[in-house]
Each structure stands twice: as C-alpha cells, then as structure tokens.
Scaffold this active site. Sequence first.
Site, PDB file in Angstrom:
ATOM      1  N   ASP A 156     -30.633 -17.086  -9.698  1.00 42.39           N
ATOM      2  CA  ASP A 156     -30.928 -16.633  -8.340  1.00 42.39           C
ATOM      3  C   ASP A 156     -32.219 -17.264  -7.828  1.00 42.39           C
ATOM      4  OD1 ASP A 156     -29.747 -13.316  -9.096  1.00 42.39           O
ATOM      5  OD2 ASP A 156     -28.696 -15.115  -8.458  1.00 42.39           O
ATOM      6  N   ALA A 157     -33.185 -17.393  -8.730  1.00 43.71           N
ATOM      7  CA  ALA A 157     -34.474 -17.946  -8.318  1.00 43.71           C
ATOM      8  C   ALA A 157     -34.309 -19.405  -7.904  1.00 43.71           C
ATOM      9  CB  ALA A 157     -35.476 -17.831  -9.463  1.00 43.71           C
TER      10      ALA A 157
ATOM     11  N   SER B   4     -16.421   9.446   2.293  1.00 42.45           N
ATOM     12  CA  SER B   4     -15.891   9.036   3.583  1.00 42.45           C
ATOM     13  C   SER B   4     -15.219  10.233   4.238  1.00 42.45           C
ATOM     14  CB  SER B   4     -14.951   7.854   3.426  1.00 42.45           C
ATOM     15  OG  SER B   4     -13.916   8.202   2.565  1.00 42.45           O
ATOM     16  N   LEU B   5     -14.573  10.015   5.349  1.00 41.43           N
ATOM     17  CA  LEU B   5     -13.999  11.126   6.099  1.00 41.43           C
ATOM     18  C   LEU B   5     -12.494  10.964   6.204  1.00 41.43           C
ATOM     19  CD1 LEU B   5     -16.542  11.203   9.070  1.00 41.43           C
ATOM     20  CD2 LEU B   5     -16.311  12.939   7.281  1.00 41.43           C
TER      21      LEU B   5
ATOM     22  N   GLU C 247     -19.490  15.270  17.185  1.00 39.21           N
ATOM     23  CA  GLU C 247     -20.496  14.229  17.418  1.00 39.21           C
ATOM     24  C   GLU C 247     -19.811  12.872  17.373  1.00 39.21           C
ATOM     25  OE1 GLU C 247     -22.907  13.655  13.536  1.00 39.21           O
ATOM     26  OE2 GLU C 247     -21.948  15.616  13.357  1.00 39.21           O
TER      27      GLU C 247
ATOM     28  N   LYS D  79     -18.631   9.238  16.308  1.00 42.01           N
ATOM     29  CA  LYS D  79     -18.562   8.513  15.036  1.00 42.01           C
ATOM     30  C   LYS D  79     -19.080   7.103  15.307  1.00 42.01           C
ATOM     31  CE  LYS D  79     -15.423   7.561  11.210  1.00 42.01           C
ATOM     32  NZ  LYS D  79     -15.837   6.198  10.961  1.00 42.01           N
TER      33      LYS D  79
ATOM     34  N   ASP E 228     -19.995   3.317  14.852  1.00 34.53           N
ATOM     35  CA  ASP E 228     -19.329   2.226  14.140  1.00 34.53           C
ATOM     36  C   ASP E 228     -20.380   1.259  13.598  1.00 34.53           C
ATOM     37  OD1 ASP E 228     -17.355   0.719  13.105  1.00 34.53           O
ATOM     38  OD2 ASP E 228     -16.622  -0.083  15.002  1.00 34.53           O
TER      39      ASP E 228
ATOM     40  N   ARG F 186     -24.022   2.387   1.068  1.00 36.55           N
ATOM     41  CA  ARG F 186     -23.056   3.277   0.454  1.00 36.55           C
ATOM     42  C   ARG F 186     -22.394   2.665  -0.776  1.00 36.55           C
ATOM     43  NH1 ARG F 186     -17.585   5.289   3.296  1.00 36.55           N
ATOM     44  NH2 ARG F 186     -16.467   5.269   1.353  1.00 36.55           N
TER      45      ARG F 186
ATOM     46  N   TYR G 147     -27.237  11.720  10.561  1.00 41.89           N
ATOM     47  CA  TYR G 147     -26.220  12.750  10.805  1.00 41.89           C
ATOM     48  C   TYR G 147     -25.854  13.557   9.556  1.00 41.89           C
ATOM     49  CZ  TYR G 147     -23.336   8.825   9.240  1.00 41.89           C
ATOM     50  OH  TYR G 147     -22.829   7.769   8.548  1.00 41.89           O
TER      51      TYR G 147
ATOM     52  N   LYS H 146     -17.277  18.822  12.330  1.00 40.94           N
ATOM     53  CA  LYS H 146     -17.741  19.412  11.071  1.00 40.94           C
ATOM     54  C   LYS H 146     -17.836  20.927  11.224  1.00 40.94           C
ATOM     55  CE  LYS H 146     -20.575  15.316  10.270  1.00 40.94           C
ATOM     56  NZ  LYS H 146     -21.898  14.691  10.339  1.00 40.94           N
TER      57      LYS H 146
ATOM     58  N   LYS I  17     -10.151   9.754  15.386  1.00 44.63           N
ATOM     59  CA  LYS I  17     -10.363   8.362  15.788  1.00 44.63           C
ATOM     60  C   LYS I  17      -9.799   8.093  17.184  1.00 44.63           C
ATOM     61  CE  LYS I  17     -11.660   5.664  12.956  1.00 44.63           C
ATOM     62  NZ  LYS I  17     -11.226   5.103  11.690  1.00 44.63           N
TER      63      LYS I  17
ATOM     64  N   CYS J  94      14.960  -9.599  -6.320  1.00 44.51           N
ATOM     65  CA  CYS J  94      13.519  -9.793  -6.226  1.00 44.51           C
ATOM     66  C   CYS J  94      13.212 -11.268  -5.955  1.00 44.51           C
ATOM     67  CB  CYS J  94      12.865  -9.343  -7.526  1.00 44.51           C
ATOM     68  SG  CYS J  94      11.115  -9.760  -7.598  1.00 44.51           S
TER      69      CYS J  94
ATOM     70  N   CYS K 215      11.367 -12.773  -9.231  1.00 46.01           N
ATOM     71  CA  CYS K 215      11.949 -12.942 -10.567  1.00 46.01           C
ATOM     72  C   CYS K 215      13.464 -12.923 -10.557  1.00 46.01           C
ATOM     73  CB  CYS K 215      11.409 -11.876 -11.518  1.00 46.01           C
ATOM     74  SG  CYS K 215      12.089 -10.237 -11.230  1.00 46.01           S
TER      75      CYS K 215
ATOM     76  N   CYS L  95      12.056  -3.915  -7.276  1.00 43.92           N
ATOM     77  CA  CYS L  95      12.497  -4.873  -8.276  1.00 43.92           C
ATOM     78  C   CYS L  95      12.655  -4.133  -9.599  1.00 43.92           C
ATOM     79  CB  CYS L  95      11.445  -5.971  -8.402  1.00 43.92           C
ATOM     80  SG  CYS L  95      11.557  -6.915  -9.913  1.00 43.92           S
TER      81      CYS L  95
ATOM     82  N   CYS M  17       8.910  -9.333 -14.431  1.00 39.95           N
ATOM     83  CA  CYS M  17       8.663  -9.851 -13.083  1.00 39.95           C
ATOM     84  C   CYS M  17       7.196 -10.277 -13.005  1.00 39.95           C
ATOM     85  CB  CYS M  17       8.951  -8.776 -12.043  1.00 39.95           C
ATOM     86  SG  CYS M  17       8.519  -9.301 -10.375  1.00 39.95           S
TER      87      CYS M  17
HETATM   88  S1  IVH Z   1     -20.422  12.433   8.270  1.00 46.31           S
HETATM   89  C1  IVH Z   1     -19.537  13.596   3.816  1.00 46.31           C
HETATM   90  N1  IVH Z   1     -20.913  11.747  10.723  1.00 46.31           N
HETATM   91  O1  IVH Z   1     -18.022   7.272   9.039  1.00 46.31           O
HETATM   92  C2  IVH Z   1     -19.266  12.757   5.003  1.00 46.31           C
HETATM   93  N2  IVH Z   1     -20.101  10.058   9.270  1.00 46.31           N
HETATM   94  O2  IVH Z   1     -15.350   7.152   7.936  1.00 46.31           O
HETATM   95  C3  IVH Z   1     -20.490  12.246   5.666  1.00 46.31           C
HETATM   96  N3  IVH Z   1     -19.921   7.853  10.292  1.00 46.31           N
HETATM   97  O3  IVH Z   1     -18.990   6.899   5.706  1.00 46.31           O
HETATM   98  C4  IVH Z   1     -20.196  11.454   6.856  1.00 46.31           C
HETATM   99  N4  IVH Z   1     -20.668   8.419  12.281  1.00 46.31           N
HETATM  100  O4  IVH Z   1     -20.473   5.858   7.535  1.00 46.31           O
HETATM  101  C5  IVH Z   1     -20.481  11.336   9.543  1.00 46.31           C
HETATM  102  N5  IVH Z   1     -21.453  11.279  12.923  1.00 46.31           N
HETATM  103  C6  IVH Z   1     -21.029  10.878  11.740  1.00 46.31           C
HETATM  104  C7  IVH Z   1     -20.646   9.529  11.505  1.00 46.31           C
HETATM  105  C8  IVH Z   1     -20.196   9.170  10.255  1.00 46.31           C
HETATM  106  C9  IVH Z   1     -20.212   7.422  11.529  1.00 46.31           C
HETATM  107  C10 IVH Z   1     -19.373   6.994   9.231  1.00 46.31           C
HETATM  108  C11 IVH Z   1     -20.010   7.137   7.876  1.00 46.31           C
HETATM  109  C12 IVH Z   1     -18.891   7.506   6.952  1.00 46.31           C
HETATM  110  C13 IVH Z   1     -17.708   6.999   7.701  1.00 46.31           C
HETATM  111  C14 IVH Z   1     -16.444   7.695   7.290  1.00 46.31           C
END
Ligand code: IVH
Length: 765
Positions: free
Chosen positions: A58-59, A107-108, A141, A143, A145, A164, A251, A315, A339, A444, A447, A462, A468
Amino acid sequence: MSAAKTPSGTGASGDEAAGLAVADLDAAKAAAEWSRLAEAVARANRAYHAEDAPEISDAEYDALKRRLLAIEARFPGLASAESPAAQIGAAPSETFAKVRHAVRMLSLENAFAPEEIGDFDDRIRRYLNLGPDAPLIYTAEPKIDGLSLSLRYEHGRLVQAATRGDGETGEDVTGNARTIADIPETLTGAPAVLEVRGEVYMSHADFAALNARQAEAGAKTFANPRNAAAGSLRQLDAGVTASRPLRFFAYAWGEHSEPLAATQMEAIERLNALGFATNPLTRRCDGPEALLAAYREIEQKRATLGYDIDGVVYKVDDLALQHRLGYRSTTPRWAIAHKFPAELAWTRLEAIDIQVGRTGALSPVARLLPVTVGGVVVSNATLHNEDYIAGRDSNGDPIRGGKDIREGDWVQVYRAGDVIPKVADVDLAKRPADAVPYVFPTTCPECGSDAVREEGDSVRRCTGGLICPAQAVEKLKHFVSRAAFDIEGLGARQIEMFFADDTLPIREPADIFTLAARDAANPSKLKNREGFGEKSVRNLFQAIDDKRNIQLSRLIFALGIRHVGEVAAQDLARHYGSWKALVAALDLARPAAEAHRAADLAEKAERDAARKEGRRPRIKEARTAALTQAAVPEDAAAAWADLVGTDGIGPVLALSLSDSLANPKERAAIDRLIALPITDLPPEAPATASPVAGKTVVFTGTLERMTRAEAKARAEALGARVSGSVSPRTDLVIAGPGAGSKAKEAEKLGIEMIDEDAWLRLIGG
Ligand code: IVH
C-alpha cells in the site's frame, strides 16, 4: 517482493526522470514520467481490484500515486479523465482499518404500497398484544439517500467514525469524518459513551458544482449525489474529503451508556440539542393514516428539498416499545421504510437468456438495449420465471392483461431502490411482425439435464445437481460468501477461475481446503501465475486455514441446501449442537421423510382424483393410508417429529435437507468436506449468561403478559431453543391457561413446568 513482480518500469534505474524531484522536471521529462507512473498505478489498480491480488505494498502504491498527482498538479495538461489518478473508488478498501460495531448497524424493511403500512401497524399491535384502538404513536421522517455512518463519542469527544460495511464490521473513516462541518468534534452534556448514527449525503447544488469542477479538471464525474458522497467519504487522503462538501443528518444511535430519552422524537431533539443536524421534517403521527399523510407531504416537498431522499421512514416512538419489539435477523421490527415509487423507462428487449442458479433454478434474464432508469444505466433485468414471460401468475390467471413477452418487444423497465431491475410491461403496438412467443427451455442450457417444474413450484429447475457446472460453481460461490465461510481473497471471481482450472481445480468445497497441499505437490506453483504473487498466495492459504474452525450454523448454511437460509441454519445448529448429531438425526429420520413424500404424492393424487370426480378430496385419509403403508419405524418417526418440531423448521425444509443428504453425489461431496480437519464450533454462545441459555423450552396455552412471537424472540435472545413440541429433550414447559396435550405430555415425561409469571421472574422480567 521479487523484482519480476515489480510493475513494469518502476525499477528502471536508467530512466533519468524517475530520479528527479517533480519540481525539477521539464515538460518532456514530465510526460515520460507521467506515462511510466500512470502505467504502474493502473497495473496496481488492476491487480488489486480486478484480480484481488495486489503486487505492491500500500505504501508503494501511495507513493506512486502521490507522485503522479504531483506531476498532474504541475503539468495540468497531463491530467485526463483516463488518468488512473482520477479513478475514484480505486482506494483499496483494505487500506481502511476495520471497525467492529459495538451494536450492529441494521437495514430497514421496505414497503411500497399504502396497504403495507396498515399491515406494519397490525403486526406491531399483534406482537405487543395491543388492541386495534390502543394508542400507538409513530414518527415519520425522510429517508435520506446517502450512506450511513456511526460516530462514537467517549466523554464528549469524537473518537471514531465508521461506515456500515456489512453491518457488523465497517471501515474506520475517522479522519475523513472530522472534516465534515455537520459532525461536532466535541459534545457537551452527552452520555459518557454515545454512538450517533446517521446519513452522510451531498446536496444537489454541491453535487453539481463538484461535477463541474471534476469535469474541468478532466477527472471522473459522479453518476448521482449518493455515489459522490460515498466516493468522497472513502478517500485515503482526508484532504480530498475535506474539499468535498459533505453533510450529515443524525437519526439513530448505537451503544450509549445512559438512555438518551423516552421517545424517538425526544431522542432526535436531544441529538439536535447536542449539536447535530436532524431532519426538520421529522414528526409524530398517531397511526397509519397520519403516517400516510406525512408521506404525501414529504413526497410533495421532495423536489424542493435540495437533497435526495428515497422514501419515508416510520418508527415506533416509544423507546421502551422499540426495545420490546427488538430485531429480526437484519431489520428492526419497530421501523419500516416506505419507499417512493419505482422509476420507469421503455426500451427494447434484445434477448432472453437463461441463468442457472445454485439450486438449479432456471432464471430468465432480459438483455436490454441500455437505458437510463432513475439515473442508472440498465442493460439487464429479471423476467422472474416462465409464467411471468407467458403473461400469467402462479395460479394461471392473466397478468398484464395476459400479454406475453417476446424477444424484440418494446418493454417497460423499472427499478425500486437497490433491487434488481424488473420488466413490468410490454407495448404490443410496437411488437415486430416476426416476433415469436418465447419457448422456455425444458433442458438445462448449461448441462443438458432435464429441467423440470415440480407441483407448486413456479420455477423450473435443472435436475443435474452437482454434475451441472452452473450449479456446482454457484454452490461454491455461496460456500465462500460472506454469511458462509467468508474466505478473504476467495470470492466469486476466484471461484470461477479455479473452477475452470485444470492444474489446481476447485470443483467442490473440500477442494478449497486441499488447495495449499495440492499446490505444494504441483510442479507449477500458483504464486508464479499472472495475477498472483508470493504474498497473495500466502495470504489466501492463511485465510483458508483460518476457516478450518467454523461455527456450525455457518457450515450448515454454506452447503447451500434449498430452503436452508441463515436463520434456519442457526435454528438447526442450536437444536442439534453438532454436525454429527444433525446428520445422525437425518439418517435416522430418512424412512419417515420418504413416507412423508409418499404422503404428499398421495395427497396430490387424491386432490386430482377428487377434482375429476367432482367430489371433496379426502386428504387426511389419503395421507394416513400412505403413512401406514410405509410402516415407518418408531425411532425414525420420533427423529422426524423432533426435526419438524424444531422451531423454524417445517416439513418442506426438512425434506429438502433430507434429500440433499440422501443424494449420493451431494452426500459424498459433503462427507469429503467433513472428513477434512475442519471443526464445527458449537453454536454461538448467547449474548449474556442466562439461566435458560442452552435449554429447550416449549410455550403452550395462552400467554397473558406477552405474545407468542415476543416470548419466542426473548427466549432465543437469552440463548434458549424454542420448540413447538414436547419431547424427552425438552427442559422446560411454560404453560398458560388452557394448556392441553403438550402439558399432559410434559407431565408424562416428568418435565419441569412453570407458569408465565414464574418464567418472567426466571428471565428477569
Ligand atoms: S433508521 C435500525 N432512519 O436507510 C435501523 N435509516 O435502508 C436504523 N436511512 O441503513 C436506520 N434515512 O442508511 C433510518 N431517517 C432514517 C434514514 C435511514 C436513511 C438509511 C440508513 C439505513 C438504510 C436502510
């Protein structure tokens, strides 16, 4: 590192430019030196990323790149979009230290239709045992991006920032995060330990200005603000991050030494008071209707916010309820992301290809004339299965008004979130005159084995199993994947290479663990191959050796048996405790498994006969007759009952597992793996030492203080196995009012039985 592995030219001592300081170069020497460095950097990038086999340290890499950038800074005419110095994301991720999150970053769950929000509310009420009219407050709230980031503060000082990653382990980007103005360096009045989580993003205006600057400098431009934010945060040089206008919304939170507040809304207000930017559109809502109203309002404001959002997150407001609701394997039960609708585009379907997956599924893939859908160029999309192409659903009812999809058709493609693009519709007015209905293959394509559709399966598969090559290679990729053996340096690309290799092949899992020994015995060595080197081969063999000790649940999951996902593998590992015990149980249960398949067939025959004769099917009788005829030995019946009685394991999964181990080819491959010096570690120890850890418990009767789902989740979190039936292996039965046959059985077997209150006292409330 051997001289032979030095990137071409870097060792050319005769090249006078190489020895000069950048300030001393004239234009001609600079151009020559630039080409030399550009080639060396490009080669190192290739070795690192495309081949996953770095040739220089890396260096050394950093030094090459720094010199290249310095030359480009002095002679801007040399900089171009093609310059390897302009490649973003070329920063090898291994150069960021890894950080294990104290509390996983999850994630959600996603929802798209308004009805799903009512379902979300219903599910929560059921879990918490709340009636339909009991008050239940949520927050809504936007979401954001961007990409999520966890900031760890100790005694009010920012000590670490981590991406993450896979949720358990992320990358240490502390130096970079410190350059973001929205992220406070110190907090006053915060808990001694506090991890603040939120989203790093870039505003539309900053994104446009950055891209204009990049274009002017001949450097790479970004496809969208999220890519720009990710590329900017994951820079090896914090100086570059500092020059990028990143922002941060808080958040959520991870580890914290004291409670932040009693509700989500108050916690957000507290984070705001501590100095974090929080989203001003966050609000409280008193039920699904209010949530949907908030959604519509936020959707209307979407275009004028000045940053990208891709939905609205709901939430549960009360943090005590959030705690009770807890988590599934990767998502909280107390939140959902609603979404925004998918993005659409029309394009031509050039061809339909069939891909064969790990379990033999033949998946049709649409090859499309490339088209931009929501900012991303799409050239492939899924067509699901043969019914979908033919224009009918799994019940045979028409979809898309019964329109089929043909090669040459004009089709509508859509993307929603990060999911694979799908073909949604077809324009019959634009259908070419010579288009013919698509004929789904019945053999298939990989195979040549028969590809068959079983009753009730929407997918044609298959039947070649491990003969296969497509199935074999996909199974191997699954075997080394993250949630399975997770072998560093042995990813999908390397598996494909070794699978096709005749000198040092990997054709089944056992071959991975004999790779080093076979290489030692070969006259031609792996380290001398293009794309490999002494160090990368040593690292690879070490990474393989490191996985000779593997958690039982990972081993079970890694085998890639149909229906056996991560959660089921954990259930099986917890229930049986060792590979030996699992296999012994399955071998013992096999006559019962066969009898159950015979009963399934008898049931199907009875249904068909009844339909023909216009009478009601006598299913129970048909099954019982088949089972009686099979005359299953008692110990086999007991082993089968124990298997399907294991929570989370149904008859479909049990049969699939039994079939895999009964298939001679698959069994031989598994036995060859297990015969190697590989140890299955006992199932993961429960998080806390609890009086019920390792115990098998059964809930029966009505529970009054919590729902069944909650009781099960809490027991499992404390390390207990929850079973659906009482057997001699049961340790404890929790019996509520109305407990019937299970309580009797427990009494007969002399198993300890307690009521719900005693259970709550036992587990500490
Ligand atoms: S709550 C335990 N709140 O969406 C869950 N997530 O698709 C904690 N994200 O990984 C997440 N806005 O990166 C939360 N108002 C919001 C958000 C949010 C964007 C992202 C976050 C998460 C992803 C899940």
